[in-house]
Design a protein around this motif. Structure first.
Motif, PDB file in Angstrom:
ATOM      1  N   ARG A   3     -11.162  -0.885  -5.727  1.00 28.63           N
ATOM      2  CA  ARG A   3     -11.271  -1.500  -4.634  1.00 28.63           C
ATOM      3  C   ARG A   3     -11.634  -3.072  -4.926  1.00 28.63           C
ATOM      4  O   ARG A   3     -12.553  -3.238  -5.113  1.00 28.63           O
ATOM      5  CB  ARG A   3     -12.576  -0.909  -4.042  1.00 28.63           C
ATOM      6  N   ALA A  22      -1.798  -5.727  -7.110  1.00 23.14           N
ATOM      7  CA  ALA A  22      -1.607  -4.447  -6.780  1.00 23.14           C
ATOM      8  C   ALA A  22      -0.402  -3.625  -7.475  1.00 23.14           C
ATOM      9  O   ALA A  22      -0.459  -2.602  -8.004  1.00 23.14           O
ATOM     10  CB  ALA A  22      -1.212  -4.270  -5.099  1.00 23.14           C
ATOM     11  N   ALA A  27      -1.667   0.055  -7.301  1.00 22.16           N
ATOM     12  CA  ALA A  27      -2.224   0.303  -6.265  1.00 22.16           C
ATOM     13  C   ALA A  27      -1.568  -0.260  -5.176  1.00 22.16           C
ATOM     14  O   ALA A  27      -0.782  -0.969  -5.035  1.00 22.16           O
ATOM     15  CB  ALA A  27      -3.701  -0.625  -6.386  1.00 22.16           C
ATOM     16  N   ASP A  28      -2.399   0.251  -3.811  1.00 21.30           N
ATOM     17  CA  ASP A  28      -1.695  -0.428  -2.620  1.00 21.30           C
ATOM     18  C   ASP A  28      -2.200  -1.625  -2.380  1.00 21.30           C
ATOM     19  O   ASP A  28      -3.035  -2.255  -2.908  1.00 21.30           O
ATOM     20  CB  ASP A  28      -2.141   0.711  -1.645  1.00 21.30           C
ATOM     21  N   VAL A  30      -2.790  -4.626   0.848  1.00 23.47           N
ATOM     22  CA  VAL A  30      -2.975  -4.405   2.282  1.00 23.47           C
ATOM     23  C   VAL A  30      -3.579  -6.084   2.507  1.00 23.47           C
ATOM     24  O   VAL A  30      -4.516  -6.442   1.910  1.00 23.47           O
ATOM     25  CB  VAL A  30      -4.073  -3.418   2.724  1.00 23.47           C
ATOM     26  N   ARG A  69      -8.342   3.862   1.167  1.00 22.34           N
ATOM     27  CA  ARG A  69      -6.977   3.931   0.810  1.00 22.34           C
ATOM     28  C   ARG A  69      -6.870   3.579  -0.829  1.00 22.34           C
ATOM     29  O   ARG A  69      -6.127   3.166  -1.515  1.00 22.34           O
ATOM     30  CB  ARG A  69      -6.215   2.784   1.312  1.00 22.34           C
ATOM     31  N   VAL A  72      -6.778   0.198  -4.014  1.00 16.73           N
ATOM     32  CA  VAL A  72      -6.217  -0.718  -3.212  1.00 16.73           C
ATOM     33  C   VAL A  72      -6.555  -2.234  -3.506  1.00 16.73           C
ATOM     34  O   VAL A  72      -7.771  -2.190  -4.107  1.00 16.73           O
ATOM     35  CB  VAL A  72      -6.694  -0.290  -1.995  1.00 16.73           C
TER      36      VAL A  72
END
Length: 157
Positions: A3, A22, A27-28, A30, A69, A72
Motif C-alpha cells: 500500500r 505499479a 500492483a494496481d 490509482v 485494492r 496498490v
C-alpha cells in the motif's frame, strides 16, 4: 500487501512515478485525482483551493482504495499530516514524497496541458503542505528525470 502513496504538490510527478512503480511492482495504480467528487474538480478548475471539508469525502475514498485494492500504488497529494494519518488507517501504508522548489514545479505546471488543476493554485498547495519527516515518508527529489526517480524509489523502498 503493498500500500504505497506517492505524494506531493500538484505537478511534482506523482502520476508518472506511481504508474512506473505499479508496473514494476506488479500492483494496481490509482490516481486519487480520479476519486474527487465532481464538485471538487469543478472548484479547483475555477481556481479555488479545496478546504479540509471538501477533502474529507475524497480522503475516505482514497483510504478505501488503499484498504481494498492492495497491492496498490496511489498518486495522492496527501499534503497535511492529518490527511496522511487518515490514509494510514487502511493499514501498512507507506509514503514517497516528491519534493522540489516551487519554481521548478511552477515551470512544469506552466507546460502541462489538459489538467483540471490550474497553476494559480500552486501557492495554496505549498501553503497547505506539511512536509513529512523521515519517520513518515521517504523524500525524493522531484527534479530528477523519471528513470532516475524510479531507480531511486525502488532502491529506497
Amino acid at each position: 500487501m503493498l500500500r504505497l502513496v506517492v505524494m506531493g504538490v500538484s505537478g511534482c510527478g506523482k502520476t508518472t512515478l506511481g504508474e512506473a512503480l505499479a508496473e514494476r511492482l506488479g500492483a494496481d495504480f490509482v490516481d486519487a485525482d480520479d476519486l474527487h467528487p465532481p464538485a471538487n474538480r469543478a472548484k479547483m478548475a475555477r481556481g479555488e483551493a479545496l478546504t479540509d471539508a471538501d477533502r474529507a469525502p475524497w480522503l475516505d475514498r482514497v483510504a478505501a482504495v488503499l484498504r481494498d485494492r492492495a497491492p496498490v500504488v496511489v498518486a495522492c497529494s496527501a499534503l497535511r499530516r492529518a490527511y496522511r494519518d487518515r490514509l494510514r488507517e487502511a493499514g501498512g501504508v507507506r509514503f514517497l514524497h516528491l519534493a522540489a522548489p516551487k519554481e521548478a514545479i511552477a515551470a512544469r505546471m506552466a507546460a502541462r496541458r489538459g489538467h483540471f488543476m490550474p497553476a494559480s493554485l500552486l501557492d495554496s498547495q505549498y501553503e497547505t503542505l506539511e512536509p513529512p519527516g523521515p519517520d513518515e515518508a521517504l523524500t525524493l527529489d522531484a527534479r530528477l528525470p523519471p528513470e532516475a526517480l524510479l531507480a531511486e524509489a525502488l532502491a529506497r523502498l
